[in-house]
Design a protein around this motif. Sequence first.
Motif, PDB file in Angstrom:
ATOM      1  N   ASP A 250       0.548  -1.215   0.026  1.00 30.69           N
ATOM      2  CA  ASP A 250      -0.059  -0.097  -0.081  1.00 30.69           C
ATOM      3  C   ASP A 250       0.731   1.106  -0.232  1.00 30.69           C
ATOM      4  O   ASP A 250       1.237   1.659   0.782  1.00 30.69           O
ATOM      5  N   SER A 251       1.377   2.128  -1.128  1.00 29.25           N
ATOM      6  CA  SER A 251       1.679   3.433  -1.359  1.00 29.25           C
ATOM      7  C   SER A 251       1.248   3.924   0.335  1.00 29.25           C
ATOM      8  O   SER A 251       2.155   4.826  -0.120  1.00 29.25           O
ATOM      9  N   SER A 252       0.221   3.997   0.230  1.00 27.99           N
ATOM     10  CA  SER A 252       0.129   4.952   1.322  1.00 27.99           C
ATOM     11  C   SER A 252       0.798   5.339   3.075  1.00 27.99           C
ATOM     12  O   SER A 252       0.657   5.497   4.031  1.00 27.99           O
ATOM     13  N   ILE A 253       1.106   3.771   2.683  1.00 25.94           N
ATOM     14  CA  ILE A 253       1.968   3.658   4.513  1.00 25.94           C
ATOM     15  C   ILE A 253       3.952   4.479   3.876  1.00 25.94           C
ATOM     16  O   ILE A 253       3.909   4.180   2.446  1.00 25.94           O
ATOM     17  N   ILE A 254       3.832   4.107   4.553  1.00 26.91           N
ATOM     18  CA  ILE A 254       5.523   4.991   5.296  1.00 26.91           C
ATOM     19  C   ILE A 254       5.773   4.562   6.263  1.00 26.91           C
ATOM     20  O   ILE A 254       5.782   3.417   7.043  1.00 26.91           O
ATOM     21  N   MET A 255       7.207   3.302   5.072  1.00 25.77           N
ATOM     22  CA  MET A 255       8.293   2.093   6.592  1.00 25.77           C
ATOM     23  C   MET A 255       9.886   2.540   5.236  1.00 25.77           C
ATOM     24  O   MET A 255       9.998   3.062   4.537  1.00 25.77           O
ATOM     25  N   ARG A 256      10.736   2.637   6.875  1.00 28.44           N
ATOM     26  CA  ARG A 256      11.673   2.461   6.748  1.00 28.44           C
ATOM     27  C   ARG A 256      12.167   1.614   7.519  1.00 28.44           C
ATOM     28  O   ARG A 256      12.288   1.231   8.746  1.00 28.44           O
ATOM     29  N   LEU A 257      13.671   0.760   7.186  1.00 27.79           N
ATOM     30  CA  LEU A 257      14.350   0.346   7.408  1.00 27.79           C
ATOM     31  C   LEU A 257      15.628   0.764   7.797  1.00 27.79           C
ATOM     32  O   LEU A 257      16.119   1.131   7.490  1.00 27.79           O
ATOM     33  N   VAL A 258      16.051   0.953   9.582  1.00 31.29           N
ATOM     34  CA  VAL A 258      17.393   1.184   9.763  1.00 31.29           C
ATOM     35  C   VAL A 258      18.312   0.618  10.536  1.00 31.29           C
ATOM     36  O   VAL A 258      17.670   0.021  11.733  1.00 31.29           O
ATOM     37  N   LEU A 259      19.405   0.746  10.091  1.00 32.42           N
ATOM     38  CA  LEU A 259      20.552   0.920  10.993  1.00 32.42           C
ATOM     39  C   LEU A 259      20.720   1.564  12.042  1.00 32.42           C
ATOM     40  O   LEU A 259      21.513   2.520  12.100  1.00 32.42           O
ATOM     41  N   THR A 260      20.843   1.246  13.178  1.00 27.52           N
ATOM     42  CA  THR A 260      20.427   2.237  14.223  1.00 27.52           C
ATOM     43  C   THR A 260      22.026   2.341  15.055  1.00 27.52           C
ATOM     44  O   THR A 260      22.781   1.241  14.274  1.00 27.52           O
ATOM     45  N   PRO A 261      22.577   3.637  15.577  1.00 26.81           N
ATOM     46  CA  PRO A 261      23.353   3.933  16.170  1.00 26.81           C
ATOM     47  C   PRO A 261      24.376   2.529  17.262  1.00 26.81           C
ATOM     48  O   PRO A 261      24.978   2.371  17.431  1.00 26.81           O
ATOM     49  N   GLU A 262      23.285   1.551  17.494  1.00 23.70           N
ATOM     50  CA  GLU A 262      23.389   0.761  18.534  1.00 23.70           C
ATOM     51  C   GLU A 262      23.226  -0.202  18.241  1.00 23.70           C
ATOM     52  O   GLU A 262      24.076  -2.080  18.659  1.00 23.70           O
ATOM     53  N   GLY A 263      23.510  -0.367  16.756  1.00 27.07           N
ATOM     54  CA  GLY A 263      23.571  -1.949  15.879  1.00 27.07           C
ATOM     55  C   GLY A 263      22.554  -2.693  15.545  1.00 27.07           C
ATOM     56  O   GLY A 263      22.394  -3.902  15.756  1.00 27.07           O
ATOM     57  N   LYS A 264      21.641  -2.039  16.052  1.00 26.53           N
ATOM     58  CA  LYS A 264      20.044  -3.400  15.542  1.00 26.53           C
ATOM     59  C   LYS A 264      19.195  -2.679  14.092  1.00 26.53           C
ATOM     60  O   LYS A 264      19.525  -1.441  13.992  1.00 26.53           O
ATOM     61  N   ALA A 265      18.982  -3.616  13.045  1.00 28.76           N
ATOM     62  CA  ALA A 265      18.104  -3.708  12.170  1.00 28.76           C
ATOM     63  C   ALA A 265      17.511  -3.522  12.254  1.00 28.76           C
ATOM     64  O   ALA A 265      16.222  -4.411  12.880  1.00 28.76           O
ATOM     65  N   GLN A 266      16.196  -2.602  12.232  1.00 25.63           N
ATOM     66  CA  GLN A 266      14.765  -1.755  12.800  1.00 25.63           C
ATOM     67  C   GLN A 266      13.676  -1.356  12.070  1.00 25.63           C
ATOM     68  O   GLN A 266      14.336  -0.778  10.868  1.00 25.63           O
ATOM     69  N   ARG A 267      13.008  -2.687  11.317  1.00 26.04           N
ATOM     70  CA  ARG A 267      12.255  -1.418  10.899  1.00 26.04           C
ATOM     71  C   ARG A 267      10.785  -0.793  11.395  1.00 26.04           C
ATOM     72  O   ARG A 267       9.784  -1.362  12.329  1.00 26.04           O
ATOM     73  N   PHE A 268      10.724   0.899  11.151  1.00 26.71           N
ATOM     74  CA  PHE A 268       9.755   1.342  11.491  1.00 26.71           C
ATOM     75  C   PHE A 268       8.312   2.096  10.392  1.00 26.71           C
ATOM     76  O   PHE A 268       8.466   1.893   9.342  1.00 26.71           O
ATOM     77  N   THR A 269       6.758   1.824  10.873  1.00 32.29           N
ATOM     78  CA  THR A 269       6.308   2.638  10.271  1.00 32.29           C
ATOM     79  C   THR A 269       5.845   3.702  11.155  1.00 32.29           C
ATOM     80  O   THR A 269       5.277   3.473  12.078  1.00 32.29           O
ATOM     81  N   TRP A 270       5.162   4.638  10.056  1.00 36.09           N
ATOM     82  CA  TRP A 270       3.798   5.986  10.590  1.00 36.09           C
ATOM     83  C   TRP A 270       3.100   5.593  10.851  1.00 36.09           C
ATOM     84  O   TRP A 270       1.922   5.606   9.876  1.00 36.09           O
ATOM     85  N   THR A 271       2.649   5.978  12.249  1.00 31.74           N
ATOM     86  CA  THR A 271       1.439   5.814  12.522  1.00 31.74           C
ATOM     87  C   THR A 271       0.484   7.432  12.412  1.00 31.74           C
ATOM     88  O   THR A 271       1.038   7.941  13.550  1.00 31.74           O
ATOM     89  N   ASP A 272      -0.601   7.404  11.597  1.00 27.56           N
ATOM     90  CA  ASP A 272      -1.124   8.463  12.102  1.00 27.56           C
ATOM     91  C   ASP A 272      -2.013   9.055  13.454  1.00 27.56           C
ATOM     92  O   ASP A 272      -1.371  10.025  13.031  1.00 27.56           O
TER      93      ASP A 272
END
Length: 602
Positions: A250-272
């Motif tokens: 769904d193109s309306s969803i906003i998602m990103r995968l981030v490699l944090t400064p602590e070394g965690k590979a985490q996926r986030f979504t934006w919740t309006d």
Amino acid sequence: MDSLTTVVFIFSYVFSLLRISTAVDTITANQHIRDGETITSAGGTFELGFFSPGNSKNRYLGIWYKKASTKPVVWVANRESPLTDSSGVLRVTNQGILVVVNGINRILWNSNSSRSAQDPNAQLLESGNLVMKNGNDSDPENFLWQSFDYPCDTLLPGMKLGRNTVTGLDRYLSSWKSADDPSKGNFTYGIDPSGFPQLVLRNGLAVKFRAGPWNGIRLSGLPQLTRNPVYTYDYVANGKEIYIIYYLVDSSIIMRLVLTPEGKAQRFTWTDEKNEWTLYSTAQRDDCDSYALCGAYGICKIDQSPNCECMKGFRPKFQSTWDAADWSDGCVRSTPLDCQKGDGFVKYSGVKLPDTRNSSVHESMNLKECAWMCLRNCSCTAYANSDIRGGGSGCLLWFDDLVDIRDFSQNGQDFYVRMAASELASSSPNSSSKKKKKEVIVVSISITISITGIVLLSLILTLYVLKKRKKQLKRKGYMEHNSDGGEKIEGQEHLELPLFDLDTLLNATNYFSSDNKLGEGGFGPVYKGILQGGQEIAVKMLSKTSRQGFKEFKNEVESIAKLQHRNLVKLLGCCIYGRERLLIYEYMPNKSLDLFIFGLAL
């Protein structure tokens, strides 16, 4: 003259602003963006301009989410060369190069494209990709440069995480040093191409987490990576590129995968509704995801205490440190392997496959052929299917200590560990108290088993008559299919003898089990087998140390096949697989082995 110059300058400045406002996502040659000015992607999702991260006063050129009230930065141009004031300017040169300069016109960063440009312009796409292109050419293959090829700490939908094996371009994530400093931190996350390629997270050079190789459905170390209504994913490995990629459903969803400064590979979504970023998933879920926590030949089980145990047939290398919950030294074999006297395999189910950096893959093989190949290579320590779709296909072989194995409650895989023959009984399923079964598969090449059944072999030619040309073509195709990639041997398609395929013989002899072995001579071992139709056979596995060439082998086989004698049993055919040569005879019990080994004592 001074007034005229002022008017011209003002006119040029206003015209420049008009051009930017006309195409808010694009910068043309000789245009610029100063600190405080921005451009926005066509759909308004992303914005490009200068920013200061966290509590820092340094200025960087970056791209961030515009739609979210908290605007996380997804890409930074001059992450290693910050501006110390607000004098920064982004320009597009006539050569199609993006440059960031400071107040004294010193270049702090550039896109460094080597391709020739005609009417170049930079455009911020709705995907978050900043691209340099010629005129209106929107074909990604023709882009002069794109930010998606040079990721920072964030993987956006549509970005490739992997390598171009032709150009050497390596697209990997690198963490920020801190929330205030976007320069490269200690952690990286990318495809390691050595052995069977896999996704690896490193702290410097040290592996901290291994998502594992692609198994046709998911990365083997990420059982939680399943089909879902939010995003799809794919893995591509061809002659040009190796990468993993994901797309939003769904193109309306906003998602990103981030490699944090602590070394965690985490996926986030934006919740309006909550007006915040929500953690969707984390690659590293528990202690068992710490790389090689249990050392070599150790298995991590998160639902038990202590977490680590040695595989069946292995013991702690140093018992005292193991008892103190330091499992890093791993386990060693209770009984050393003996390739000549006989080894077998134990099946482990529902696990994360071991590190594949010292492995090889053969996509055209099935699991039975894989077992055969591992068995015949004394350096091979384990094998598995490389692709688990449709019941499994492909062959993955390990040639080193097995490291970084863990149990999974779901979506684990099967693999087969080489064991000494004497350890196979104690490694049977009945010896395990856990629900995971360790299925023993004996694939032995033992040469010490005493002979209780005696076979009389005689070599009699009984060949059915077919059209010679048709039969030669059939043999030619079989030989080419079973060749080992070496130089073709002239005349091999003219072998006038029925040919058996290796898969048939593996089934017939229970993978050349030691229980099926009849004896041994200078020529090699002999095994009893039963074909699918019930016919009993004896299979002679000719020694690999033979110096006899294919021509001599062919001549001798055909000569023996033509012999007729009432005390000799029938030669049914042969099998040629790579460098392996096997002869298949009619099995007759209660006969002398000395008569059986008459002939090809190679």
